[in-house]
Design a protein around this motif. Structure first.
Motif, PDB file in Angstrom:
ATOM      1  N   UNK A  63       0.829  -1.204   0.000  1.00 11.10           N
ATOM      2  CA  UNK A  63       0.000   0.000   0.000  1.00 11.10           C
ATOM      3  C   UNK A  63       0.863   1.253   0.000  1.00 11.10           C
ATOM      4  N   UNK A  64       0.312   2.336  -0.566  1.00  6.39           N
ATOM      5  CA  UNK A  64       0.952   3.645  -0.438  1.00  6.39           C
ATOM      6  C   UNK A  64       0.622   4.183   0.954  1.00  6.39           C
ATOM      7  N   UNK A  65       1.242   5.264   1.338  1.00  3.50           N
ATOM      8  CA  UNK A  65       1.008   5.834   2.667  1.00  3.50           C
ATOM      9  C   UNK A  65      -0.448   6.202   2.901  1.00  3.50           C
ATOM     10  N   UNK A  66      -1.085   6.822   1.916  1.00  4.65           N
ATOM     11  CA  UNK A  66      -2.481   7.260   2.078  1.00  4.65           C
ATOM     12  C   UNK A  66      -3.410   6.071   2.269  1.00  4.65           C
ATOM     13  N   UNK A  67      -3.240   5.023   1.468  1.00  7.16           N
ATOM     14  CA  UNK A  67      -4.107   3.842   1.605  1.00  7.16           C
ATOM     15  C   UNK A  67      -3.822   3.115   2.915  1.00  7.16           C
ATOM     16  N   UNK A  68      -2.570   3.108   3.358  1.00  7.36           N
ATOM     17  CA  UNK A  68      -2.246   2.463   4.622  1.00  7.36           C
ATOM     18  C   UNK A  68      -2.907   3.214   5.773  1.00  7.36           C
ATOM     19  N   UNK A  69      -2.926   4.545   5.712  1.00  2.60           N
ATOM     20  CA  UNK A  69      -3.606   5.332   6.747  1.00  2.60           C
ATOM     21  C   UNK A  69      -5.100   5.020   6.763  1.00  2.60           C
ATOM     22  N   UNK A  70      -5.705   4.875   5.594  1.00  2.00           N
ATOM     23  CA  UNK A  70      -7.137   4.546   5.530  1.00  2.00           C
ATOM     24  C   UNK A  70      -7.402   3.156   6.105  1.00  2.00           C
ATOM     25  N   UNK A  71      -6.431   2.255   5.950  1.00  2.00           N
ATOM     26  CA  UNK A  71      -6.597   0.889   6.456  1.00  2.00           C
ATOM     27  C   UNK A  71      -6.496   0.846   7.981  1.00  2.00           C
ATOM     28  N   UNK A  72      -5.961   1.915   8.579  1.00  2.00           N
ATOM     29  CA  UNK A  72      -5.761   1.964  10.034  1.00  2.00           C
ATOM     30  C   UNK A  72      -6.416   3.198  10.630  1.00  2.00           C
ATOM     31  N   UNK A  73      -7.749   3.249  10.666  1.00  2.00           N
ATOM     32  CA  UNK A  73      -8.398   4.418  11.260  1.00  2.00           C
ATOM     33  C   UNK A  73      -7.989   4.637  12.715  1.00  2.00           C
ATOM     34  N   UNK A  74      -7.616   3.558  13.403  1.00  3.68           N
ATOM     35  CA  UNK A  74      -7.211   3.686  14.809  1.00  3.68           C
ATOM     36  C   UNK A  74      -5.894   4.449  14.948  1.00  3.68           C
ATOM     37  N   UNK A  75      -5.144   4.576  13.849  1.00  4.76           N
ATOM     38  CA  UNK A  75      -3.888   5.327  13.889  1.00  4.76           C
ATOM     39  C   UNK A  75      -4.089   6.742  13.334  1.00  4.76           C
ATOM     40  N   UNK A  76      -5.337   7.162  13.230  1.00  2.85           N
ATOM     41  CA  UNK A  76      -5.597   8.528  12.797  1.00  2.85           C
ATOM     42  C   UNK A  76      -5.926   8.653  11.317  1.00  2.85           C
ATOM     43  N   UNK A  77      -6.061   7.522  10.611  1.00  3.89           N
ATOM     44  CA  UNK A  77      -6.413   7.575   9.194  1.00  3.89           C
ATOM     45  C   UNK A  77      -7.908   7.754   9.018  1.00  3.89           C
ATOM     46  N   UNK A  78      -8.326   8.016   7.801  1.00  2.06           N
ATOM     47  CA  UNK A  78      -9.754   8.135   7.509  1.00  2.06           C
ATOM     48  C   UNK A  78     -10.269   6.779   7.025  1.00  2.06           C
ATOM     49  N   UNK A  79     -11.549   6.556   7.129  1.00  3.28           N
ATOM     50  CA  UNK A  79     -12.273   5.328   6.754  1.00  3.28           C
ATOM     51  C   UNK A  79     -11.419   4.125   6.353  1.00  3.28           C
ATOM     52  N   UNK A  80     -11.874   2.984   6.737  1.00  2.00           N
ATOM     53  CA  UNK A  80     -11.164   1.723   6.547  1.00  2.00           C
ATOM     54  C   UNK A  80     -11.250   1.238   5.101  1.00  2.00           C
ATOM     55  N   UNK A  81     -10.226   0.504   4.673  1.00  2.00           N
ATOM     56  CA  UNK A  81     -10.189  -0.052   3.296  1.00  2.00           C
ATOM     57  C   UNK A  81     -11.185  -1.207   3.211  1.00  2.00           C
TER      58      UNK A  81
END
Length: 81
Positions: A63-81
């Motif tokens: 994953x790229x950084x943005x998609x990895x952040x989305x996959x981890x909402x608990x780490x401050x990302x937006x919506x899950x993959x």
């Protein structure tokens, strides 16, 4: 500064295999026809819950950084993959 697991040789070898198998391209972006450099090897099934799969390359996704952040909402990302 993060989990020391991610610096272990065994994890780094797994990460490299996951990224290499994906041609160093984000697999999530690829679903939408975008070619984005993959910088993260993501565990599809979390290693905390499935420790026996943490080094299984089939449980990895590039994953790229943005998609990895989305996959981890608990780490401050937006919506899950």
């Amino acid at each position: 500064a993060g989990d020391p697991h991610y610096k272990t040789a065994k994890h780094l070898r797994w990460r490299e295999k996951v990224l290499r198998n994906a041609g160093y391209l984000c697999q999530e972006c690829g679903r939408y026809g975008k070619r984005t450099e993959a910088t993260h090897a993501h565990h599809k099934l979390p290693r905390q819950e499935y420790p026996e799969l943490q080094y299984d390359v089939k449980n990895g996704m590039a994953l790229c950084g943005a998609c990895h952040n989305k996959a981890h909402p608990e780490k401050g990302g937006r919506n899950s993959v």
